[in-house]
Design a protein around this motif. Sequence first.
Motif, PDB file in Angstrom:
ATOM      1  N   MET A   1      76.005   8.211  30.564  1.00 44.24           N
ATOM      2  CA  MET A   1      75.908   8.502  29.124  1.00 44.24           C
ATOM      3  C   MET A   1      76.799   9.700  28.816  1.00 44.24           C
ATOM      4  O   MET A   1      76.729  10.720  29.479  1.00 44.24           O
ATOM      5  N   ASP A   2      77.624   9.558  27.821  1.00 49.15           N
ATOM      6  CA  ASP A   2      78.529  10.622  27.392  1.00 49.15           C
ATOM      7  C   ASP A   2      77.731  11.644  26.574  1.00 49.15           C
ATOM      8  O   ASP A   2      77.294  11.357  25.461  1.00 49.15           O
ATOM      9  N   ASN A   3      77.549  12.822  27.161  1.00 50.09           N
ATOM     10  CA  ASN A   3      76.769  13.876  26.520  1.00 50.09           C
ATOM     11  C   ASN A   3      77.365  14.290  25.172  1.00 50.09           C
ATOM     12  O   ASN A   3      76.633  14.603  24.242  1.00 50.09           O
ATOM     13  N   SER A   4      78.688  14.280  25.055  1.00 49.24           N
ATOM     14  CA  SER A   4      79.315  14.708  23.800  1.00 49.24           C
ATOM     15  C   SER A   4      78.985  13.735  22.663  1.00 49.24           C
ATOM     16  O   SER A   4      78.818  14.160  21.507  1.00 49.24           O
ATOM     17  N   LYS A   5      78.864  12.444  22.966  1.00 53.76           N
ATOM     18  CA  LYS A   5      78.483  11.476  21.935  1.00 53.76           C
ATOM     19  C   LYS A   5      77.037  11.697  21.492  1.00 53.76           C
ATOM     20  O   LYS A   5      76.722  11.591  20.303  1.00 53.76           O
ATOM     21  N   THR A   6      76.170  11.993  22.457  1.00 51.38           N
ATOM     22  CA  THR A   6      74.777  12.279  22.113  1.00 51.38           C
ATOM     23  C   THR A   6      74.696  13.507  21.219  1.00 51.38           C
ATOM     24  O   THR A   6      74.040  13.484  20.176  1.00 51.38           O
ATOM     25  N   VAL A   7      75.387  14.575  21.610  1.00 52.60           N
ATOM     26  CA  VAL A   7      75.362  15.821  20.831  1.00 52.60           C
ATOM     27  C   VAL A   7      75.929  15.586  19.433  1.00 52.60           C
ATOM     28  O   VAL A   7      75.362  16.051  18.429  1.00 52.60           O
ATOM     29  N   SER A   8      77.022  14.851  19.338  1.00 53.64           N
ATOM     30  CA  SER A   8      77.635  14.569  18.038  1.00 53.64           C
ATOM     31  C   SER A   8      76.676  13.789  17.135  1.00 53.64           C
ATOM     32  O   SER A   8      76.517  14.116  15.952  1.00 53.64           O
ATOM     33  N   THR A   9      76.045  12.774  17.692  1.00 52.43           N
ATOM     34  CA  THR A   9      75.093  11.968  16.916  1.00 52.43           C
ATOM     35  C   THR A   9      73.895  12.809  16.479  1.00 52.43           C
ATOM     36  O   THR A   9      73.456  12.724  15.333  1.00 52.43           O
ATOM     37  N   GLU A  55      63.245  19.885  16.529  1.00 51.81           N
ATOM     38  CA  GLU A  55      63.403  18.948  17.648  1.00 51.81           C
ATOM     39  C   GLU A  55      64.871  18.613  17.890  1.00 51.81           C
ATOM     40  O   GLU A  55      65.326  18.558  19.040  1.00 51.81           O
ATOM     41  N   LEU A  56      65.613  18.371  16.820  1.00 53.94           N
ATOM     42  CA  LEU A  56      67.028  18.033  16.963  1.00 53.94           C
ATOM     43  C   LEU A  56      67.817  19.209  17.547  1.00 53.94           C
ATOM     44  O   LEU A  56      68.655  19.024  18.441  1.00 53.94           O
ATOM     45  N   ILE A  57      67.538  20.410  17.059  1.00 54.91           N
ATOM     46  CA  ILE A  57      68.213  21.600  17.592  1.00 54.91           C
ATOM     47  C   ILE A  57      67.903  21.754  19.081  1.00 54.91           C
ATOM     48  O   ILE A  57      68.801  22.038  19.887  1.00 54.91           O
ATOM     49  N   ARG A  58      66.666  21.536  19.456  1.00 62.02           N
ATOM     50  CA  ARG A  58      66.264  21.635  20.863  1.00 62.02           C
ATOM     51  C   ARG A  58      67.034  20.620  21.707  1.00 62.02           C
ATOM     52  O   ARG A  58      67.583  20.950  22.760  1.00 62.02           O
ATOM     53  N   LEU A  59      67.081  19.365  21.240  1.00 64.69           N
ATOM     54  CA  LEU A  59      67.795  18.318  21.988  1.00 64.69           C
ATOM     55  C   LEU A  59      69.284  18.646  22.131  1.00 64.69           C
ATOM     56  O   LEU A  59      69.876  18.449  23.206  1.00 64.69           O
ATOM     57  N   ILE A  60      69.891  19.124  21.065  1.00 65.98           N
ATOM     58  CA  ILE A  60      71.316  19.480  21.101  1.00 65.98           C
ATOM     59  C   ILE A  60      71.557  20.599  22.107  1.00 65.98           C
ATOM     60  O   ILE A  60      72.466  20.526  22.939  1.00 65.98           O
ATOM     61  N   GLN A 112      68.787   4.745  11.548  1.00 66.05           N
ATOM     62  CA  GLN A 112      68.916   3.406  12.115  1.00 66.05           C
ATOM     63  C   GLN A 112      70.308   3.206  12.714  1.00 66.05           C
ATOM     64  O   GLN A 112      70.447   2.644  13.805  1.00 66.05           O
ATOM     65  N   GLU A 113      71.316   3.660  12.017  1.00 68.37           N
ATOM     66  CA  GLU A 113      72.683   3.540  12.516  1.00 68.37           C
ATOM     67  C   GLU A 113      72.853   4.322  13.822  1.00 68.37           C
ATOM     68  O   GLU A 113      73.489   3.839  14.768  1.00 68.37           O
ATOM     69  N   ALA A 114      72.280   5.518  13.881  1.00 71.87           N
ATOM     70  CA  ALA A 114      72.372   6.332  15.099  1.00 71.87           C
ATOM     71  C   ALA A 114      71.731   5.617  16.285  1.00 71.87           C
ATOM     72  O   ALA A 114      72.275   5.642  17.394  1.00 71.87           O
ATOM     73  N   LEU A 115      70.605   4.975  16.050  1.00 72.30           N
ATOM     74  CA  LEU A 115      69.930   4.245  17.131  1.00 72.30           C
ATOM     75  C   LEU A 115      70.720   3.000  17.535  1.00 72.30           C
ATOM     76  O   LEU A 115      70.807   2.668  18.719  1.00 72.30           O
ATOM     77  N   GLN A 116      71.307   2.314  16.571  1.00 70.05           N
ATOM     78  CA  GLN A 116      72.036   1.079  16.847  1.00 70.05           C
ATOM     79  C   GLN A 116      73.343   1.321  17.599  1.00 70.05           C
ATOM     80  O   GLN A 116      73.768   0.478  18.392  1.00 70.05           O
ATOM     81  N   LYS A 117      73.970   2.457  17.388  1.00 71.53           N
ATOM     82  CA  LYS A 117      75.255   2.741  18.043  1.00 71.53           C
ATOM     83  C   LYS A 117      75.100   2.913  19.552  1.00 71.53           C
ATOM     84  O   LYS A 117      76.061   2.717  20.289  1.00 71.53           O
ATOM     85  N   GLY A 118      73.915   3.316  20.008  1.00 68.45           N
ATOM     86  CA  GLY A 118      73.685   3.453  21.437  1.00 68.45           C
ATOM     87  C   GLY A 118      74.306   4.686  22.063  1.00 68.45           C
ATOM     88  O   GLY A 118      74.516   4.723  23.273  1.00 68.45           O
ATOM     89  N   ASN A 119      74.601   5.703  21.274  1.00 69.81           N
ATOM     90  CA  ASN A 119      75.213   6.929  21.793  1.00 69.81           C
ATOM     91  C   ASN A 119      74.197   7.973  22.248  1.00 69.81           C
ATOM     92  O   ASN A 119      74.594   9.045  22.704  1.00 69.81           O
ATOM     93  N   LEU A 120      72.927   7.684  22.096  1.00 71.03           N
ATOM     94  CA  LEU A 120      71.898   8.664  22.434  1.00 71.03           C
ATOM     95  C   LEU A 120      71.393   8.461  23.856  1.00 71.03           C
ATOM     96  O   LEU A 120      71.276   7.325  24.332  1.00 71.03           O
ATOM     97  N   CYS A 121      71.081   9.570  24.515  1.00 68.55           N
ATOM     98  CA  CYS A 121      70.451   9.488  25.827  1.00 68.55           C
ATOM     99  C   CYS A 121      69.010   8.997  25.638  1.00 68.55           C
ATOM    100  O   CYS A 121      68.496   9.014  24.514  1.00 68.55           O
ATOM    101  N   PRO A 122      68.354   8.545  26.692  1.00 67.01           N
ATOM    102  CA  PRO A 122      66.995   8.001  26.553  1.00 67.01           C
ATOM    103  C   PRO A 122      65.996   8.955  25.881  1.00 67.01           C
ATOM    104  O   PRO A 122      65.241   8.535  25.007  1.00 67.01           O
ATOM    105  N   GLN A 123      65.996  10.229  26.275  1.00 58.94           N
ATOM    106  CA  GLN A 123      65.061  11.186  25.667  1.00 58.94           C
ATOM    107  C   GLN A 123      65.334  11.339  24.171  1.00 58.94           C
ATOM    108  O   GLN A 123      64.411  11.361  23.356  1.00 58.94           O
ATOM    109  N   SER A 124      66.601  11.424  23.792  1.00 58.00           N
ATOM    110  CA  SER A 124      66.963  11.561  22.376  1.00 58.00           C
ATOM    111  C   SER A 124      66.606  10.302  21.600  1.00 58.00           C
ATOM    112  O   SER A 124      66.163  10.392  20.449  1.00 58.00           O
ATOM    113  N   THR A 125      66.770   9.154  22.218  1.00 58.72           N
ATOM    114  CA  THR A 125      66.425   7.888  21.558  1.00 58.72           C
ATOM    115  C   THR A 125      64.939   7.867  21.200  1.00 58.72           C
ATOM    116  O   THR A 125      64.576   7.457  20.085  1.00 58.72           O
ATOM    117  N   VAL A 126      64.096   8.319  22.105  1.00 56.99           N
ATOM    118  CA  VAL A 126      62.652   8.342  21.842  1.00 56.99           C
ATOM    119  C   VAL A 126      62.336   9.267  20.665  1.00 56.99           C
ATOM    120  O   VAL A 126      61.587   8.892  19.752  1.00 56.99           O
TER     121      VAL A 126
END
Length: 150
Positions: A1-9, A55-60, A112-126
Amino acid sequence: MDNSKTVSTLNDLLNITNDRIQGFSKVEDKVWDIYTPLKNDYDQMVRESQNMKSELIRLITERGGNPDDSTTTAGALHRTWIDIKNSFTGDHAESTLENVVFGEKAAIDAYQEALQKGNLCPQSTVVVADQLEHLKSSYSKFENLERNTD
């Protein structure tokens, strides 16, 4: 999983959440004179938005990213449009309610778009999926009321 894509999303969702918080600050107390039963729901939405932001700040941060604690250009334009519209028409509870529904729908679409793109790591997806459910719940309450006022 590309961490930069997760952070960007996640930063995109943080911006949307900040739009939501800014939009809530536009709702004036007089709305609750007409829609008294929704005041508690609204207060809950404000608290949830603050929790979502944290939560988002923590994940980032956990992913080594820097939180972008700004808003979106589209959100800023929408808030400006609301201010201009209200200056000509006066603040009306119904239009305020419409703006809440519009904002919630835009947030749902972004999540919904963020979830559909698949750029999130598993923890962020939850976390994002859980936040999406909160958005859908608040949207449903306000959308139902808006339909009943038409």
